[in-house]
Design a protein around this motif. Structure first.
Motif, mmCIF file in Angstrom:
data_model
loop_
_atom_site.group_PDB
_atom_site.id
_atom_site.type_symbol
_atom_site.label_atom_id
_atom_site.label_comp_id
_atom_site.label_asym_id
_atom_site.label_seq_id
_atom_site.Cartn_x
_atom_site.Cartn_y
_atom_site.Cartn_z
ATOM 1 N N PRO A 85 92.115 69.964 47.882
ATOM 2 C CA PRO A 85 90.996 69.580 47.010
ATOM 3 C C PRO A 85 90.888 68.072 46.800
ATOM 4 O O PRO A 85 89.776 67.524 46.756
ATOM 5 N N ALA A 126 87.264 72.786 49.902
ATOM 6 C CA ALA A 126 88.667 73.099 49.631
ATOM 7 C C ALA A 126 88.936 74.587 49.803
ATOM 8 O O ALA A 126 89.980 74.978 50.356
ATOM 9 N N SER A 165 91.212 76.288 43.994
ATOM 10 C CA SER A 165 90.370 75.216 44.532
ATOM 11 C C SER A 165 89.454 74.663 43.449
ATOM 12 O O SER A 165 89.251 73.446 43.345
#
Length: 303
Positions: A85, A126, A165
């Protein structure tokens, strides 16, 4: 909404067109894998063998090997849920460094729409990257033996990847918007990559640290998501091992493994249920989203 979706799409395309950024997003996961294969696997096996003294004839060696492999997978995914991320948010710094944010801030989009477009694009990126890592992990381990993971648990694990995420992207958004150059962002990423494995217990189980350090690590949502993921994919195998033992040790082996590798949720020193852990991560996520919407206009003033 159409303009918001357009900016979000633009941020997604920029990230995936940068092959080096995509590769570096997965770099820490590769490092954890190499460290595990070179140094950590035997340590975990020795720990398991020490806990199963007197039970050698009851527990299948393949199950112990798979148990250790699942510990590896948890470490890889836990690290990826932190580093990937952060890397996906690099578009924000690049736009600022190249003065592209001047053009973006001159559009009719409101400031909260701009920051949320970065957030949504980075979260999607992500999730895709982490889902790929997770899928590869499942394929590799399933080829080595039975993981004793139900279809429901596999589906839930992907939901946890999305939650991880989301929370990590929101948290790092509050940090990365203050960086003005890619070099500064990269330097912080180097420190983050080195520290994340310890924070989530990938290198050394959190149970080996003092209570103060454990409380500090458990504050971060990534650690909580890792605990949730660890329970999701490892409980099936541990239940199978416990059944094989047949109550000879009164469940001590499985209990000792869960204690050593941090299967319990903890917030500020207090033990919480898995549901409580999910609510904590969601609350942390909400606070970070509100904070980023409030902070972003102060950092990116309209030029």
């Amino acid at each position: 909404m159409r303009k918001f979706m357009g900016l979000t799409k633009r941020n997604l395309l920029i990230y995936f067109k940068d092959r080096q950024s995509v590769i570096f997003s997965m770099l820490t996961s590769i490092i954890v894998l190499v460290l595990y294969m070179l140094f950590l696997k035997n340590t975990y096996i020795d720990s398991a063998n020490s806990a199963m003294k007197g039970l050698e004839g009851l527990i299948d060696d393949k199950d112990i090997d798979m148990l250790v492999n699942l510990i590896l997978l948890v470490g890889v995914i836990g690290s990826a849920l932190i580093t990937v991320p952060y890397n996906c948010l690099s578009t924000i710094v690049n736009d600022k460094e190249n003065k592209i944010d001047y053009d973006i801030s001159a559009t009719p989009l409101k400031r909260w729409q701009i920051v949320l477009s970065y957030f949504v694009a980075s979260t999607i990126s992500a999730f895709i990257m982490n889902a790929v890592i997770l899928t590869i992990g499942y394929i590799v381990l399933s080829a080595q033996g039975n993981m004793y993971i139900s279809a429901e648990s596999i589906a839930y694990s992907y939901a946890l990847i999305f939650l991880g995420s989301l929370s990590a992207t929101a948290f790092f958004m509050l940090i990365i918007i203050f960086f003005k150059t890619s070099s500064a962002s990269g330097a912080f990423f180097g420190m983050l990559s080195a520290a994340c494995g310890f924070v989530i217990g990938a290198y050394i189980p959190l149970s080996q640290f003092s209570k103060g350090i454990q409380n500090f690590c458990n504050f971060f949502p990534g650690t909580g998501v890792t605990v949730l993921y660890r329970n999701t994919i490892m409980n099936g195998l541990l239940d199978k091992i416990n059944t094989d033992i047949g109550g000879v040790d009164n469940g001590e082996f499985v209990s000792s493994m869960k204690e050593a590798f941090n299967f319990k949720g903890s917030i500020f020193g207090s033990e919480v249920s898995m549901t409580g852990l999910v609510w904590y991560v969601l609350a942390f996520l909400l606070v970070c989203i509100v904070a980023m919407v409030l902070v972003y206009p102060k950092v990116y003033k309209r030029k």
